[in-house]
Design a protein around this motif. Structure first.
Motif, PDB file in Angstrom:
ATOM      1  N   MET A  77     -15.674   6.613-131.102  1.00 27.43           N
ATOM      2  CA  MET A  77     -15.814   7.488-132.247  1.00 27.43           C
ATOM      3  C   MET A  77     -17.443   7.697-132.290  1.00 27.43           C
ATOM      4  O   MET A  77     -18.104   8.777-132.844  1.00 27.43           O
ATOM      5  CB  MET A  77     -15.540   6.542-133.274  1.00 27.43           C
ATOM      6  CG  MET A  77     -15.558   7.090-134.495  1.00 27.43           C
ATOM      7  SD  MET A  77     -14.633   6.339-136.004  1.00 27.43           S
ATOM      8  CE  MET A  77     -15.877   5.012-136.469  1.00 27.43           C
ATOM      9  N   ILE A  78     -18.373   6.527-131.972  1.00 26.96           N
ATOM     10  CA  ILE A  78     -19.830   6.678-132.219  1.00 26.96           C
ATOM     11  C   ILE A  78     -20.325   7.679-131.195  1.00 26.96           C
ATOM     12  O   ILE A  78     -21.142   8.595-131.698  1.00 26.96           O
ATOM     13  CB  ILE A  78     -20.557   5.391-131.773  1.00 26.96           C
ATOM     14  CG1 ILE A  78     -20.213   4.434-132.864  1.00 26.96           C
ATOM     15  CG2 ILE A  78     -21.941   5.473-131.680  1.00 26.96           C
ATOM     16  CD1 ILE A  78     -20.395   2.720-132.366  1.00 26.96           C
ATOM     17  N   LEU A  79     -20.026   7.962-130.073  1.00 20.69           N
ATOM     18  CA  LEU A  79     -20.368   8.814-129.044  1.00 20.69           C
ATOM     19  C   LEU A  79     -19.907  10.329-129.360  1.00 20.69           C
ATOM     20  O   LEU A  79     -20.627  11.398-129.480  1.00 20.69           O
ATOM     21  CB  LEU A  79     -19.872   8.534-127.890  1.00 20.69           C
ATOM     22  CG  LEU A  79     -20.399   7.482-126.915  1.00 20.69           C
ATOM     23  CD1 LEU A  79     -19.788   7.207-125.656  1.00 20.69           C
ATOM     24  CD2 LEU A  79     -21.867   7.418-126.870  1.00 20.69           C
ATOM     25  N   SER A  80     -18.742  10.514-130.075  1.00 17.41           N
ATOM     26  CA  SER A  80     -18.373  11.809-130.749  1.00 17.41           C
ATOM     27  C   SER A  80     -19.137  12.182-131.663  1.00 17.41           C
ATOM     28  O   SER A  80     -19.488  13.526-131.768  1.00 17.41           O
ATOM     29  CB  SER A  80     -16.642  11.662-131.214  1.00 17.41           C
ATOM     30  OG  SER A  80     -15.839  10.977-129.994  1.00 17.41           O
ATOM     31  N   SER A 130     -24.810  -3.746-128.887  1.00 21.98           N
ATOM     32  CA  SER A 130     -25.206  -4.162-130.248  1.00 21.98           C
ATOM     33  C   SER A 130     -25.677  -2.901-130.990  1.00 21.98           C
ATOM     34  O   SER A 130     -25.670  -2.610-132.022  1.00 21.98           O
ATOM     35  CB  SER A 130     -26.060  -5.373-130.707  1.00 21.98           C
ATOM     36  OG  SER A 130     -27.152  -5.263-129.846  1.00 21.98           O
ATOM     37  N   THR A 131     -26.757  -2.240-130.147  1.00 20.46           N
ATOM     38  CA  THR A 131     -27.400  -1.027-130.565  1.00 20.46           C
ATOM     39  C   THR A 131     -26.535   0.165-131.107  1.00 20.46           C
ATOM     40  O   THR A 131     -26.698   0.857-131.802  1.00 20.46           O
ATOM     41  CB  THR A 131     -28.376  -0.743-129.732  1.00 20.46           C
ATOM     42  OG1 THR A 131     -27.883  -0.302-128.411  1.00 20.46           O
ATOM     43  CG2 THR A 131     -29.570  -1.599-129.614  1.00 20.46           C
ATOM     44  N   LEU A 132     -25.232   0.253-130.063  1.00 17.30           N
ATOM     45  CA  LEU A 132     -24.363   1.215-130.064  1.00 17.30           C
ATOM     46  C   LEU A 132     -23.395   1.137-131.441  1.00 17.30           C
ATOM     47  O   LEU A 132     -22.545   1.875-131.864  1.00 17.30           O
ATOM     48  CB  LEU A 132     -23.687   1.539-128.867  1.00 17.30           C
ATOM     49  CG  LEU A 132     -24.204   2.694-128.285  1.00 17.30           C
ATOM     50  CD1 LEU A 132     -25.495   2.767-127.696  1.00 17.30           C
ATOM     51  CD2 LEU A 132     -23.121   2.960-127.099  1.00 17.30           C
ATOM     52  N   GLY A 133     -23.337  -0.237-131.926  1.00 12.48           N
ATOM     53  CA  GLY A 133     -22.061  -0.519-132.751  1.00 12.48           C
ATOM     54  C   GLY A 133     -21.056  -1.019-132.078  1.00 12.48           C
ATOM     55  O   GLY A 133     -20.147  -1.156-133.075  1.00 12.48           O
ATOM     56  N   VAL A 134     -20.880  -1.072-130.948  1.00 11.36           N
ATOM     57  CA  VAL A 134     -19.536  -1.448-130.396  1.00 11.36           C
ATOM     58  C   VAL A 134     -19.407  -2.939-130.478  1.00 11.36           C
ATOM     59  O   VAL A 134     -17.986  -3.293-130.777  1.00 11.36           O
ATOM     60  CB  VAL A 134     -19.622  -1.248-128.590  1.00 11.36           C
ATOM     61  CG1 VAL A 134     -18.264  -1.654-128.126  1.00 11.36           C
ATOM     62  CG2 VAL A 134     -20.110   0.175-128.440  1.00 11.36           C
ATOM     63  N   SER A 135     -20.280  -3.854-130.433  1.00 13.63           N
ATOM     64  CA  SER A 135     -20.129  -5.115-130.732  1.00 13.63           C
ATOM     65  C   SER A 135     -19.777  -5.595-132.385  1.00 13.63           C
ATOM     66  O   SER A 135     -18.593  -6.096-132.312  1.00 13.63           O
ATOM     67  CB  SER A 135     -21.383  -5.954-130.440  1.00 13.63           C
ATOM     68  OG  SER A 135     -21.829  -5.677-129.463  1.00 13.63           O
ATOM     69  N   SER A 136     -20.038  -4.498-133.244  1.00 12.92           N
ATOM     70  CA  SER A 136     -19.528  -4.534-134.557  1.00 12.92           C
ATOM     71  C   SER A 136     -18.114  -4.325-134.541  1.00 12.92           C
ATOM     72  O   SER A 136     -17.318  -4.948-135.320  1.00 12.92           O
ATOM     73  CB  SER A 136     -20.546  -3.856-135.430  1.00 12.92           C
ATOM     74  OG  SER A 136     -21.853  -4.137-135.276  1.00 12.92           O
ATOM     75  N   GLY A 137     -17.891  -3.223-134.028  1.00 14.60           N
ATOM     76  CA  GLY A 137     -16.511  -2.885-133.827  1.00 14.60           C
ATOM     77  C   GLY A 137     -15.700  -3.820-133.247  1.00 14.60           C
ATOM     78  O   GLY A 137     -14.411  -3.973-133.737  1.00 14.60           O
ATOM     79  N   ALA A 138     -15.905  -4.451-132.053  1.00 16.51           N
ATOM     80  CA  ALA A 138     -15.118  -5.464-131.518  1.00 16.51           C
ATOM     81  C   ALA A 138     -15.033  -6.741-132.496  1.00 16.51           C
ATOM     82  O   ALA A 138     -13.909  -7.195-132.514  1.00 16.51           O
ATOM     83  CB  ALA A 138     -15.770  -6.015-130.175  1.00 16.51           C
ATOM     84  N   LEU A 152     -28.905   6.129-134.490  1.00 15.27           N
ATOM     85  CA  LEU A 152     -28.475   6.207-135.857  1.00 15.27           C
ATOM     86  C   LEU A 152     -27.175   6.355-136.147  1.00 15.27           C
ATOM     87  O   LEU A 152     -26.831   5.360-137.239  1.00 15.27           O
ATOM     88  CB  LEU A 152     -28.973   7.847-136.021  1.00 15.27           C
ATOM     89  CG  LEU A 152     -28.940   8.125-137.797  1.00 15.27           C
ATOM     90  CD1 LEU A 152     -30.057   7.134-138.485  1.00 15.27           C
ATOM     91  CD2 LEU A 152     -29.219   9.635-137.896  1.00 15.27           C
ATOM     92  N   ILE A 153     -26.248   6.728-135.364  1.00 15.71           N
ATOM     93  CA  ILE A 153     -24.814   6.545-135.730  1.00 15.71           C
ATOM     94  C   ILE A 153     -24.476   5.003-135.497  1.00 15.71           C
ATOM     95  O   ILE A 153     -23.892   4.665-136.226  1.00 15.71           O
ATOM     96  CB  ILE A 153     -23.985   7.365-134.624  1.00 15.71           C
ATOM     97  CG1 ILE A 153     -24.427   8.788-134.923  1.00 15.71           C
ATOM     98  CG2 ILE A 153     -22.502   7.364-134.933  1.00 15.71           C
ATOM     99  CD1 ILE A 153     -23.900   9.526-136.187  1.00 15.71           C
ATOM    100  N   GLY A 154     -24.951   4.496-134.573  1.00 17.18           N
ATOM    101  CA  GLY A 154     -24.529   2.913-133.847  1.00 17.18           C
ATOM    102  C   GLY A 154     -25.167   2.073-135.229  1.00 17.18           C
ATOM    103  O   GLY A 154     -24.423   1.238-135.711  1.00 17.18           O
TER     104      GLY A 154
END
Lengths: 250, 348
Positions: B147-150, B103-111, B166-168
């Protein structure tokens, strides 16, 4: 043991190392010296596959690129000047990571001789008493000693070091270089290291490779390479005079 | 002798494994017992035992509540908690960032975006009703992570904690906006916005538990297998490469595995925040950072934490059921601040 043939490293348009070749033989401690930006660290990084390069690094005639990472790690141990410590691993856990390359298979644990190798490395670097200590509580010198012990536990034939005593006080500098010297005393071993401190290079190195603007200027026994003329040419100053001036008050 | 001593310390003893399993089973039974209708401990154990071995269940035991409603839910919650916590621990090791998690990285939102897109467009797999949303959730989770890591790498070339978070955050806001947009235009087909943003286990069934169990067995197994590599990567990619880790291959496998596991969880339960942040952190304080111990400890503690969070969500304002993410986020936000503060302090 290790040879570099026509190595060129480029970062975009910048050429950091240009068509550089050398050989490292058994028992040698080859010091890479030169001013900032000479390409020393880039050369080391290229050998460690950290940056792409043209040319070939060979291990006893075999192209290093053909070796799997674990096989490369069994032959060559790299010690970086910047090691990142984020979590509170114990000293022993970090040193034990040096045995990674010897794990036998996909689901196996540590190798048979791993424990003994870790013990030897801890003992050699004087870290046995600190084996349970958290990495987050160590000083810079102790941290560098732990990573050196990790490389020793790896049991490589060649050590490649990028400024191993960088940012360390004189006592730790002496300790680290003396440890590497002792390691090198065993047969079948060699060391390649980047050093900024020319006094350390003279004191511990057997051979030297002087670099400037990515090119090899001179390579040979340390006494023949670290001459006033060659150093003046590479550093653009009277290095011997400056060293004498520094030591004069002592 | 030394080897045996070290190995014993590196892994959990059978007794520790037994204690953790017992704690998990007891928490599961507690969660089956407690709810809007109370069921006694002995009735629950009898129903579970007889149900598992195909024996007749005595009259008077709330069979439907135990076996049809609460058991599948409790199984899903436990499996989801274990999976999310495991993913958090793996990401924190891989990125050397104690604040990294789905959730902090934004991966869950992407999913969640992938899952909702599948629901809105009617994308399904034959014979597997929620397979479409699961597959798209996994693909979107992986795409988001890459994408977030890039972007974070492009920002500072070192994947600093602050840059990734921040990006997350930006990516989470962007995904939430798209999710809202899809829900607005396809409200007949999709679940509520609160499901996708705060998570819920209401309405889950045995097929969901089966899918979660299979995913945890497969992807969780991969993560546990890569414990030594995660230990190596905890000291930076250079150090890992120097000791013989095939960094590029290992990173790719870990990113795919973590994304797939998060994707499966999100497609079934929505976004359940902070489980992967809090539990690995607590587990690390208890068993240390060695992933051979940390991953199993995170797995068990994540399952137990989410079970208790779900219990709270179900019973705190009963008969109203809170989204489970409300409970995890309240606890997680406080933990986030503490961890962020401590991380900054250590770096200074």
């Amino acid at each position: 043991m290790l040879s570099a043939e026509h190595i060129t490293v480029r970062y975009g348009r910048l050429t950091a190392v240009e068509d550089l070749s050398f050989r490292l033989r058994e028992g040698e401690w080859l010091m890479l010296a030169g001013p900032n930006g000479a390409g020393k660290s880039s050369l080391i990084e290229a050998a460690a596959r950290g940056v792409p390069c043209e040319g070939t690094f060979r291990w006893q005639g075999e192209d290093l690129r053909s070796l799997k990472p674990a096989l490369l790690a069994r032959r060559i141990g790299f010690l970086s000047q910047k090691n990142q410590v984020t979590y509170a691993y114990t000293v022993e856990e970090v040193v034990s990571l040096g045995r990674y390359a010897y794990r036998a298979g996909l689901f196996s644990g540590r190798d048979g001789d791993g424990g003994a190798a870790v013990e030897r490395a801890l003992e050699m670097t004087g870290l046995t008493a600190l084996r349970e200590a958290s990495m987050l509580t160590l000083s810079g010198g102790e941290t560098q000693r732990v990573f050196l012990a990790q490389v020793f536990a790896q049991e490589p034939r060649v050590l490649v070091l990028d400024e191993p005593a960088n940012h360390l006080d004189l006592n730790y500098q002496k300790q680290i270089f003396s440890l590497i010297r002792r390691w090198l005393d065993q047969p079948g071993r060699a060391v390649l290291s980047v050093v900024h401190d020319l006094s350390l290079a003279r004191r511990f190195g057997t051979h030297a490779l002087l670099m400037d603007h990515g090119k090899g200027i001179a390579r040979g026994p340390i006494d023949e390479v670290m001459t006033p003329e060659l150093l003046r040419r590479v550093y653009g100053m009277d290095v011997h005079g400056w060293m004498r001036e520094l030591l004069a008050p002592w | 002798m030394t080897e045996t001593r070290t190995l014993r310390r590196e892994r959990f003893t059978p007794l520790t494994c037994l204690a953790l399993t017992a704690a998990l089973l007891l928490t599961m039974i507690l969660c089956i017992c407690v709810g809007s209708v109370r069921v006694s401990f002995s009735d629950t154990v009898t129903a579970l035992w007889n149900g598992a071995f195909g024996l007749p269940i005595p009259e008077g035991i709330a069979r439907n509540i135990i076996l049809r409603v609460r058991l599948p839910r409790v199984l899903c919650v436990a499996l989801c908690g274990a999976a999310l916590s495991l993913c958090g621990a793996a990401m924190q090791g891989l990125l050397r960032n104690p604040l990294a998690e789905g959730s902090t990285l934004g991966v869950s939102s992407g999913a969640a975006l992938g899952a909702i897109l599948a629901v809105a467009t009617g994308f399904t797999l034959p014979g597997f009703s929620f397979g479409g949303s699961m597959v798209l959730a996994m693909i979107f989770a992986f795409g988001s992570l890459v994408m977030i890591l890039s972007l974070a790498w492009a920002l500072d070339r070192s994947l600093e904690t602050g840059s990734i978070i921040l990006i997350g955050v930006i990516f989470t806001m962007f995904s939430s906006a798209l999710i809202s947009l899809i829900i607005t235009f396809a409200s007949d087909h999709t679940r509520t916005l609160s499901f996708w943003t705060m998570g819920s286990f209401s309405g889950v069934s045995y097929p969901h538990a089966g899918a979660l169990g299979a995913a945890l067995f497969l992807f969780g197994g991969v993560l546990l297998r890569f414990s030594p590599e995660l230990n190596a990567l905890s000291f930076g990619e250079d150090n890992a490469r120097h000791i013989g880790v095939n960094v590029r291959r290992v990173k790719l496998i870990l990113l795919i595995t973590v994304s797939a596991l998060i994707g499966v969880c999100v497609s079934i339960a929505g976004t359940v925040s902070f489980v992967g942040l809090i539990m690995p952190h607590i587990a690390r304080m208890l068993v240390g950072p060695n992933h051979r111990r940390l991953l199993p400890a995170s797995l068990f503690s994540g399952a137990i934490f989410l079970l208790l969070a779900d219990l709270t969500a179900r019973t705190l304002l009963s008969p109203i059921e809170l989204p489970i993410g409300v409970v995890t986020s309240i606890v997680g936000a406080a933990a986030f601040v503490v961890i962020f503060y401590r991380t900054r302090k250590v770096r200074r």
